[in-house]
Structures are given as structure tokens and as C-alpha cells.
Design a protein around this motif. Structure first.
Motif, short mmCIF file in Angstrom:
data_model
loop_
_atom_site.label_atom_id
_atom_site.label_comp_id
_atom_site.label_asym_id
_atom_site.label_seq_id
_atom_site.Cartn_x
_atom_site.Cartn_y
_atom_site.Cartn_z
N VAL A 1 0.84 -1.19 0.00
CA VAL A 1 0.00 0.00 0.00
C VAL A 1 0.88 1.25 0.00
O VAL A 1 0.55 2.26 -0.63
N MET A 2 2.01 1.19 0.69
CA MET A 2 2.92 2.33 0.75
C MET A 2 3.43 2.69 -0.65
O MET A 2 3.55 3.87 -0.99
N SER A 3 3.74 1.70 -1.46
CA SER A 3 4.19 1.96 -2.83
C SER A 3 3.08 2.56 -3.68
O SER A 3 3.33 3.46 -4.49
N LEU A 4 1.87 2.07 -3.48
CA LEU A 4 0.72 2.60 -4.23
C LEU A 4 0.50 4.07 -3.88
O LEU A 4 0.36 4.91 -4.77
N VAL A 5 0.52 4.39 -2.60
CA VAL A 5 0.29 5.76 -2.16
C VAL A 5 1.47 6.65 -2.57
O VAL A 5 1.27 7.75 -3.11
N GLY A 6 2.68 6.17 -2.35
CA GLY A 6 3.88 6.96 -2.69
C GLY A 6 4.00 7.22 -4.18
O GLY A 6 4.18 8.36 -4.62
N GLY A 7 3.91 6.16 -4.97
CA GLY A 7 4.02 6.30 -6.42
C GLY A 7 2.87 7.13 -6.99
O GLY A 7 3.06 7.97 -7.87
N GLY A 8 1.67 6.90 -6.44
CA GLY A 8 0.52 7.67 -6.90
C GLY A 8 0.64 9.14 -6.54
O GLY A 8 0.36 10.02 -7.36
N ALA A 9 1.11 9.43 -5.33
CA ALA A 9 1.24 10.81 -4.89
C ALA A 9 2.30 11.55 -5.71
O ALA A 9 2.05 12.68 -6.17
N ILE A 10 3.45 10.92 -5.91
CA ILE A 10 4.51 11.56 -6.70
C ILE A 10 4.01 11.78 -8.13
O ILE A 10 4.17 12.85 -8.70
N GLY A 11 3.41 10.74 -8.72
CA GLY A 11 2.91 10.84 -10.09
C GLY A 11 1.87 11.93 -10.26
O GLY A 11 1.94 12.74 -11.19
N VAL A 12 0.92 11.98 -9.34
CA VAL A 12 -0.14 12.99 -9.42
C VAL A 12 0.44 14.38 -9.21
O VAL A 12 0.08 15.33 -9.93
N LEU A 13 1.35 14.55 -8.24
CA LEU A 13 1.96 15.86 -8.02
C LEU A 13 2.71 16.36 -9.25
O LEU A 13 2.62 17.54 -9.60
N VAL A 14 3.44 15.47 -9.90
CA VAL A 14 4.19 15.88 -11.09
C VAL A 14 3.24 16.24 -12.23
O VAL A 14 3.45 17.24 -12.92
N ILE A 15 2.19 15.47 -12.42
CA ILE A 15 1.22 15.77 -13.48
C ILE A 15 0.48 17.07 -13.18
O ILE A 15 0.29 17.91 -14.07
N VAL A 16 0.11 17.28 -11.92
CA VAL A 16 -0.52 18.54 -11.53
C VAL A 16 0.45 19.70 -11.75
O VAL A 16 0.07 20.76 -12.24
N GLY A 17 1.73 19.49 -11.39
CA GLY A 17 2.74 20.52 -11.61
C GLY A 17 2.86 20.88 -13.08
O GLY A 17 2.96 22.06 -13.44
N ALA A 18 2.83 19.88 -13.95
CA ALA A 18 2.91 20.14 -15.39
C ALA A 18 1.68 20.92 -15.87
O ALA A 18 1.80 21.81 -16.71
N ALA A 19 0.52 20.60 -15.32
CA ALA A 19 -0.70 21.32 -15.70
C ALA A 19 -0.66 22.77 -15.20
O ALA A 19 -1.01 23.69 -15.93
N VAL A 20 -0.23 22.96 -13.97
CA VAL A 20 -0.15 24.31 -13.40
C VAL A 20 0.88 25.14 -14.17
O VAL A 20 0.70 26.35 -14.34
N ALA A 21 1.93 24.50 -14.65
CA ALA A 21 3.00 25.21 -15.37
C ALA A 21 2.50 25.85 -16.66
O ALA A 21 3.15 26.77 -17.17
N GLN A 22 1.38 25.41 -17.18
CA GLN A 22 0.83 26.03 -18.39
C GLN A 22 0.41 27.47 -18.14
O GLN A 22 0.46 28.30 -19.03
N THR A 23 -0.01 27.75 -16.89
CA THR A 23 -0.43 29.09 -16.53
C THR A 23 0.61 29.82 -15.69
O THR A 23 0.91 30.98 -15.93
N TRP A 24 1.16 29.12 -14.70
CA TRP A 24 2.17 29.69 -13.80
C TRP A 24 3.40 28.79 -13.81
O TRP A 24 3.54 27.89 -12.97
N PRO A 25 4.31 29.00 -14.75
CA PRO A 25 5.46 28.11 -14.91
C PRO A 25 6.31 27.93 -13.66
O PRO A 25 6.70 26.81 -13.34
N SER A 26 6.61 29.00 -12.97
CA SER A 26 7.48 28.88 -11.79
C SER A 26 6.85 27.98 -10.73
O SER A 26 7.54 27.14 -10.14
N ILE A 27 5.58 28.15 -10.50
CA ILE A 27 4.89 27.35 -9.48
C ILE A 27 4.77 25.90 -9.94
O ILE A 27 5.07 24.96 -9.20
#
Length: 141
Positions: free
Chosen positions: A49-75
Motif C-alpha cells: 500500500v505504501m508503494s501505491l500511495v507513494g508512487g501515486g502521490a509523486i505521479g499525481v503531483l508531477v502531473i498537476v505541476g505540469a498542468a499548473v505550469a501552463q499558466t504559472w510556470p514557476s509554481i
């Protein structure tokens, strides 16, 4: 020959501007999906479960970061960088102290490549304007 600074509607499509950062968004999307997939794989294989949560959290954060970067690149790129560094730190000890190449070495290498891509993207996009050579005759008119 003098240089003209181009701003406005044409500027985003010139080299060195955010429109040329699509490659970085693709890298971040791929890294995020791979991290989620590795978390799912570890959960299905070892019931971790730790791998599922960890991998999912990192993956989602990076994808969200890429989406946010379209409007606010630094953030957005900052979010992706923090998540990537977190993954590297998590797997540094198993890789270097215990010499576990899978999954620690694979995730550490993917994270390092992603962080290098973020650094290259940052260096490529340090200015928001583009200097384009122009004729001196045009400036006098």
C-alpha cells in the motif's frame, strides 16, 4: 545591427519562450504516469500500500505541476521539481547503501533524468522576451 525586442502575440511562438516548453510537459507527464504505474505494479505484486500511495502521490503531483505550469510556470515546475527530488531522496539509501537496483535504481535514474530536464527547461527559458535582429534602416523610418 541593432536588436529589437518582440512582445505581444508573436512572442510566445519564438524560440526560448513557453510555447517551446511542450517537450518538458511531455517529459513530466511520462514521468508521472510511470511513477503511478510503478506504484500500481508494486501494489499488485507485493500488496504494498505504501508503494501505491507513494508512487501515486509523486505521479499525481508531477502531473498537476505540469498542468499548473501552463499558466504559472514557476509554481508548476517548482511543484514537479519538489516531487521529483522527494522521490530521489526516498530511493537514495536503498540504491547507494543496499545496492538495490530495482526499484530503487530505476526510480532514482528516472527522477534524476526528469530533474535534469527541469533544469534544462529552466535554463532555456530564463527570459520572457526574445531579441530578434532588425535592419537599422527600419529603425530610422
Amino acid at each position: 545591427m541593432a536588436a529589437a525586442v518582440i512582445r505581444g502575440p508573436a512572442a510566445p511562438f519564438l524560440p526560448g519562450t513557453l510555447m517551446h516548453m511542450k517537450w518538458l510537459g511531455s517529459v513530466l507527464l511520462a514521468y508521472g504516469v510511470i511513477m503511478i504505474a510503478l506504484g500500481l505494479y508494486a501494489f499488485m505484486k507485493d500488496k504494498s500500500v505504501m508503494s501505491l500511495v507513494g508512487g501515486g502521490a509523486i505521479g499525481v503531483l508531477v502531473i498537476v505541476g505540469a498542468a499548473v505550469a501552463q499558466t504559472w510556470p514557476s509554481i508548476g515546475y517548482g511543484i514537479a521539481a519538489v516531487a521529483t527530488i522527494a522521490a530521489m531522496l526516498r530511493f537514495a539509501k536503498p540504491l547507494f547503501a543496499d545496492h538495490k537496483w530495482y526499484p530503487a535504481g530505476v526510480i532514482f535514474a528516472l527522477s534524476a533524468i526528469t530533474l535534469i530536464c527541469l533544469a534544462i527547461g529552466h535554463l532555456q527559458n530564463r527570459t520572457s522576451t526574445v531579441d530578434v535582429p532588425s535592419d537599422e534602416k527600419q529603425e530610422k523610418e
